[in-house]
Motif scaffolding. Sequence first.
Motif, PDB file in Angstrom:
ATOM      1  N   THR A 150       0.841  -1.207   0.000  1.00  0.00           N
ATOM      2  CA  THR A 150       0.000   0.000   0.000  1.00  0.00           C
ATOM      3  C   THR A 150       0.868   1.246   0.000  1.00  0.00           C
ATOM      4  O   THR A 150       0.591   2.212  -0.723  1.00  0.00           O
ATOM      5  CB  THR A 150      -0.926  -0.002   1.227  1.00  0.00           C
ATOM      6  OG1 THR A 150      -1.754  -1.163   1.199  1.00  0.00           O
ATOM      7  CG2 THR A 150      -1.812   1.238   1.242  1.00  0.00           C
ATOM      8  N   ALA A 200      -3.787   6.792  -1.149  1.00  0.00           N
ATOM      9  CA  ALA A 200      -3.816   7.952  -0.260  1.00  0.00           C
ATOM     10  C   ALA A 200      -2.656   7.900   0.730  1.00  0.00           C
ATOM     11  O   ALA A 200      -2.614   7.022   1.600  1.00  0.00           O
ATOM     12  CB  ALA A 200      -5.149   8.002   0.477  1.00  0.00           C
ATOM     13  N   GLN A 210      -2.102   9.860   3.134  1.00  0.00           N
ATOM     14  CA  GLN A 210      -2.571  10.198   4.476  1.00  0.00           C
ATOM     15  C   GLN A 210      -3.070   8.981   5.251  1.00  0.00           C
ATOM     16  O   GLN A 210      -3.189   9.027   6.479  1.00  0.00           O
ATOM     17  CB  GLN A 210      -3.683  11.257   4.396  1.00  0.00           C
ATOM     18  CG  GLN A 210      -3.207  12.640   3.968  1.00  0.00           C
ATOM     19  CD  GLN A 210      -2.903  12.728   2.472  1.00  0.00           C
ATOM     20  OE1 GLN A 210      -3.211  11.803   1.714  1.00  0.00           O
ATOM     21  NE2 GLN A 210      -2.291  13.836   2.053  1.00  0.00           N
ATOM     22  N   GLU A 211      -3.359   7.889   4.551  1.00  0.00           N
ATOM     23  CA  GLU A 211      -3.861   6.690   5.226  1.00  0.00           C
ATOM     24  C   GLU A 211      -2.751   5.761   5.695  1.00  0.00           C
ATOM     25  O   GLU A 211      -3.013   4.760   6.363  1.00  0.00           O
ATOM     26  CB  GLU A 211      -4.794   5.929   4.277  1.00  0.00           C
ATOM     27  CG  GLU A 211      -6.069   6.700   3.937  1.00  0.00           C
ATOM     28  CD  GLU A 211      -6.961   5.926   2.985  1.00  0.00           C
ATOM     29  OE1 GLU A 211      -6.609   4.774   2.643  1.00  0.00           O
ATOM     30  OE2 GLU A 211      -7.992   6.481   2.567  1.00  0.00           O
ATOM     31  N   ASP A 264       0.389   4.441   7.930  1.00  0.00           N
ATOM     32  CA  ASP A 264       0.854   4.649   9.303  1.00  0.00           C
ATOM     33  C   ASP A 264       2.247   5.255   9.264  1.00  0.00           C
ATOM     34  O   ASP A 264       3.009   5.087   8.297  1.00  0.00           O
ATOM     35  CB  ASP A 264       0.849   3.333  10.085  1.00  0.00           C
ATOM     36  CG  ASP A 264       1.840   2.327   9.549  1.00  0.00           C
ATOM     37  OD1 ASP A 264       3.007   2.359   9.980  1.00  0.00           O
ATOM     38  OD2 ASP A 264       1.454   1.520   8.679  1.00  0.00           O
TER      39      ASP A 264
END
Length: 420
Positions: free
Chosen positions: A317, A327, A329-330, A332
């Motif tokens: 991801t 994204a 911002q998603e 960690d």
Amino acid sequence: MTDILDDLAWRGLIAQSTDIDALRASLAKGPITAYCGFDPTAPSLHVGNLVPLFTLARIQQAGHRAIGLVGGATGLIGDPGGRNTERALNPVELVAEWVEKIRVQVSRFLDLTDEARGVMVSNLDWTAGLSAIDFLRDVGKHFPVNRMLSREAVSARLAGEGLSYTEFSYQILQSNDYLELYRRYGCTLQLGGSDQWGNITAGVDFIRRVEGAHVHALTVPLITKADGTKFGKTAGGSVWLNPEMTSPYAFYQFWLNADDRDVVKFLKIFSFRSKEEIEELEKSVAERPFAREAQRALAVEFTTMLHGADQVVAVQTAAKALFGQGALQELDAATLGAALSEVPRVQVPELGASFVDLMADSGLVASKSEARRAIKEGGAYLNNEKVTDEGYIPTGDDLIAGRYLVLRRGKKSIGGVEVG
């Protein structure tokens, strides 16, 4: 029993054997017990240590018993092999801490659900109580000094800076390990790297002298890379199993970036896929190298084995998000930070510099003028958003996870900024 030796030979995992035909006959008669040792010279194993460990795991999967040994005793001494100078002795407490960490790592690759299938041991268990007199009388008397001196690693050290009695005794301690495992578990095969041949065969000879028994030695080759660089090394150093020393992201990328000339060899060594599956991936390398199917298969399998499926998803991801396919911002903070540690980046105490300055300071571009040109051409991105203002200064609202900025030039060049 499967013919494990044929499988190991196909995978390129046999360097030396005391008597390959006798070993084959022993394996064919029924389950044997094999062991491989790992010294705690660091808080983690690195990928080079895994060549003999994967070999031990394959032997276990073929129906035999595996013993993983952690050198709680030998790790306090140090093997003279591969070194030009005397090894610095680590504190006893530190070695004990490393023993437990490496015990956990080795356990991940072996089936220890039943002692008849596999066990973990530390050689400190039988060495700690051995007195100096007992060691000299019962163990040391069986080792001809002239034979010990002829060992390549020993003779090389003697020709240079010399060798202490402490490191000179390492071979005896390792040989005693083999004898103890023979007596306790009926162990008749020791595995190791080809650089351990002298130590391992000394153990074979020791058991013959003391017990009159015939046991076996098998070594695996040193792994080399097609481009001539050292296997298991990156620009940041060794590739470790400990996620705090090599992040799951970096670990995954190491295998994903494997050279086409190396990846099939790596699959044979570090994957439990069948011969048919690997040969199919080998065709892919030849016919569709751009797809990198073999590299991806290896990266997914190995990272899952070591760090778990969730980490593989997180890594994939993050990789997609860095290149505008998800994204940012998603993500960690730990995964994003690990991903950015693998690309050109700069750390700044606080925000205030322009986007142009940050592109240049990170090393993503060679100069500020090159950064401005990228903006004018529409190929400069901040957190996957196109930047059109040459004077733009990122603010706190731009920070991801409160500390990171992701810079990109074009489709493939990534850079990073860490604030704080």
